[in-house]
Design a protein around this motif. Structure first.
Motif, PDB file in Angstrom:
ATOM      1  N   ASP A  65      -1.847   6.224   4.623  1.00  0.00           N
ATOM      2  CA  ASP A  65      -0.488   6.792   4.759  1.00  0.00           C
ATOM      3  C   ASP A  65       0.404   5.842   5.546  1.00  0.00           C
ATOM      4  N   GLU A  66      -0.158   5.277   6.615  1.00  0.00           N
ATOM      5  CA  GLU A  66       0.660   4.387   7.452  1.00  0.00           C
ATOM      6  C   GLU A  66       0.989   3.089   6.727  1.00  0.00           C
ATOM      7  N   LYS A  67       0.036   2.568   5.977  1.00  0.00           N
ATOM      8  CA  LYS A  67       0.310   1.331   5.234  1.00  0.00           C
ATOM      9  C   LYS A  67       1.413   1.573   4.195  1.00  0.00           C
ATOM     10  N   LEU A  68       1.301   2.717   3.531  1.00  0.00           N
ATOM     11  CA  LEU A  68       2.293   3.044   2.503  1.00  0.00           C
ATOM     12  C   LEU A  68       3.709   3.076   3.083  1.00  0.00           C
ATOM     13  N   LYS A  69       3.826   3.633   4.288  1.00  0.00           N
ATOM     14  CA  LYS A  69       5.150   3.715   4.910  1.00  0.00           C
ATOM     15  C   LYS A  69       5.733   2.332   5.149  1.00  0.00           C
ATOM     16  N   VAL A  70       4.871   1.382   5.502  1.00  0.00           N
ATOM     17  CA  VAL A  70       5.363   0.014   5.715  1.00  0.00           C
ATOM     18  C   VAL A  70       5.892  -0.555   4.401  1.00  0.00           C
ATOM     19  N   ILE A  71       5.113  -0.409   3.346  1.00  0.00           N
ATOM     20  CA  ILE A  71       5.527  -0.996   2.064  1.00  0.00           C
ATOM     21  C   ILE A  71       6.867  -0.401   1.635  1.00  0.00           C
ATOM     22  N   ARG A  72       6.994   0.906   1.850  1.00  0.00           N
ATOM     23  CA  ARG A  72       8.236   1.559   1.433  1.00  0.00           C
ATOM     24  C   ARG A  72       9.422   1.145   2.293  1.00  0.00           C
ATOM     25  N   ALA A  73       9.138   0.610   3.475  1.00  0.00           N
ATOM     26  CA  ALA A  73      10.231   0.219   4.372  1.00  0.00           C
ATOM     27  C   ALA A  73      10.628  -1.252   4.199  1.00  0.00           C
ATOM     28  N   GLU A 103      -0.168   3.212  -2.935  1.00  0.00           N
ATOM     29  CA  GLU A 103       0.095   1.955  -2.214  1.00  0.00           C
ATOM     30  C   GLU A 103       0.314   0.812  -3.199  1.00  0.00           C
ATOM     31  N   VAL A 104      -0.577   0.747  -4.183  1.00  0.00           N
ATOM     32  CA  VAL A 104      -0.481  -0.333  -5.162  1.00  0.00           C
ATOM     33  C   VAL A 104       0.851  -0.240  -5.906  1.00  0.00           C
ATOM     34  N   GLU A 105       1.209   0.978  -6.259  1.00  0.00           N
ATOM     35  CA  GLU A 105       2.469   1.136  -6.997  1.00  0.00           C
ATOM     36  C   GLU A 105       3.663   0.766  -6.117  1.00  0.00           C
TER      37      GLU A 105
END
Ligand code: BG6
Length: 482
Positions: A262-270, A432-434
């Protein structure tokens, strides 16, 4: 003291068992885990591929792979022989019916089942369907898939949908082998196991971050794949993005798969979109008796990059104002991967200008010579007055841990055992990949639309000169590749 985490008895089917990845990575990794005593006695490894061959021939193939990729002193003949007893082979046709009942007869239903899809992604759907049709896979079976996971958002989304039609997300292990590297896990231990770093881990105290993955190899025999990918798709979208996430993410509440992801995903989205001016692409020239990039891919007009350097900004409270510079390329000066966190200078020097300036630097070295170095400032020894020097506080694993450092498992060893243990923490989740592709796609589109050509660079160099400019412009410089 090294410890081996016990795993339960398993049947691991490797589709594409006769392929290059199986030969180079998967099978040698399994042998090493067997040698380490982590593979339960009743476990089996079943090679599955299209080639018509028997178990005897496949065992010979596995034996050769071990001979090629594991030093002889670590693979005594007796041990190899014992390992090979766990191995069998089934010829299957992913698109037809041949071989599936044989496979079904071999895979036990009362042990952990894992299916490694070491095949072209175009076959994922077929394999998933056959496994269910023949009652081989169940709701707790695990499947392992490799990159490339799509080549853009659309194809990655389609792959996720194909897998989701047959497997629940908790069954899907998307490998990014960088996450299995020992130092990458150590990065998390250092960040979250110490109080020293986390309070400073933000834009107020960190000037910038550099992530470099330099290689000396060229595209070698992989021209056909690589030319359709380039460094952006091959390295940045996955490995470098994952490293960036682990540095930039908020502390997860637990070291648990979804909490971390979840935390990694937030970085990618930011991540901010990256403007073309923040990117330098390169392509290696012939040199040191080795062919140029275009000769290696057999397309004299290829515009694919074998080098990329870029500035990435993260639009959130923690990181606004701290750039992350990424750089990766083939045929560079040396093989070296490291993450460098450069802290800001102290706000005011009580020693005056003449004492010299200094900034703390944390270097997290992935390879070679795994280790972590913190550069701190001390007084230059001697009677010369108060002059400051930087010295390393060093944590090379070999020195700090002694012989235990030799027990560091290779990324694949670690990750395959995590699959058997059912631990997804070091695997990428579908979203995450997406998200990573959603960020990558417009960047690639911007240069493809304009027909941009990568800049030529010398084999054995640090990439095109312009990559240096990317940092000079911001009043910074890259750490040497050495
Ligand atoms: C792979 C890429 O994923 O990673 C290769 O496809 C690259 O192009 C490799 O060479 C690098 O991995 P490592 O572990 O050698 O740094």
């Amino acid at each position: 003291v090294s410890r081996v985490i016990p795993v339960e008895t398993f049947d691991l089917v490797i589709f594409g068992g006769t392929g290059d990845l199986a030969r180079r990575k998967i099978l040698p990794a399994l042998f090493r885990r067997f040698q380490a005593g982590q593979m339960p006695e009743e476990s089996r490894i079943i090679g599955a591929a299209r080639s018509e061959m028997g178990t005897k021939e496949f065992r010979a193939f596995v034996g050769e792979a071990i001979g090629e990729f594991i030093p002889a002193e670590e693979a005594p003949a007796k041990a190899v022989e014992n390992f090979l007893r766990h191995i069998s082979y089934v010829a299957v046709d992913a698109r037809g019916t041949d071989g599936w009942s044989d496979l079904s007869a071999q895979v036990r239903q009362d042990v952990i089942q894992a299916f490694y899809f070491s095949v072209a992604p175009a076959l994922f759907g077929d394999l998933a369907e056959r496994l269910h049709e023949h009652g081989i896979a169940g709701p707790e079976s695990r499947i392992v898939v490799e990159k490339p996971f799509g080549r853009d958002l659309e194809s990655a989304h389609a792959l996720n949908a194909t897998l989701a039609a047959h497997f629940d997300e908790h069954q899907i292990y998307r490998i990014d082998h960088y996450l299995g590297k020992e130092t990458v896990q150590n990065l998390m231990a250092v960040r979250f196991g110490n109080i020293l770093f986390e309070p400073l881990w933000n834009a107020q105290y960190v000037d910038h971050v550099q992530i470099t993955v330099a290689e000396t190899v060229g595209v070698e025999g992989r021209g056909a794949y690589y030319d359709l990918s380039g460094a952006m798709r091959d390295m940045v979208q996955n490995h470098m993005m994952q490293l960036l996430c682990l540095i930039a993410m908020e502390p997860p509440s637990q070291f648990e798969p979804d909490a971390v992801r979840d935390e990694k995903l937030k970085v990618i989205r930011a991540l901010d979109p990256v403007a073309p001016a923040e990117i330098v692409r390169g392509q290696y020239k012939a040199g040191n008796g080795r062919p140029s990039y275009v000769e290696g891919v057999e397309n004299p007009d290829s515009r694919t990059e074998s080098f990329i350097a870029m500035r990435v900004d993260i639009a959130n409270w923690r990181w606004k104002g701290t750039p992350f510079y990424l750089r990766t390329g083939k045929r560079l000066k040396s093989r070296m991967s490291e993450i460098v966190v450069t802290f800001r200078e102290p706000p005011h020097s009580i020693f005056g200008e003449e004492a010299g300036k200094s900034a703390n630097v944390l270097v997290i070295r992935l390879q070679p010579d795994e280790g972590i170095t913190l550069r701190v400032t001390i007084k230059e020894p001697g009677p010369g007055g108060m002059r400051l020097v930087d010295v390393p506080l060093d944590m090379t694993f070999a020195e700090a841990l002694g012989p235990d450092a030799d027990d560091i498992p290779d990324a694949y060893e670690r990750l395959i055992m995590d699959v058997i243990r059912g631990n997804q923490t070091l695997f990428m989740r579908g979203d995450e990949v997406e998200a990573a592709w959603a960020w990558t796609d417009p960047i690639i589109a911007a240069w493809s639309d304009k027909g941009d050509r990568p800049l030529p660079y010398e084999t054995g160099s640090t990439g095109p000169e312009d990559a240096l400019m990317l940092l000079h412009r911001d009043g910074r410089r890259w750490r040497e590749i050495e």
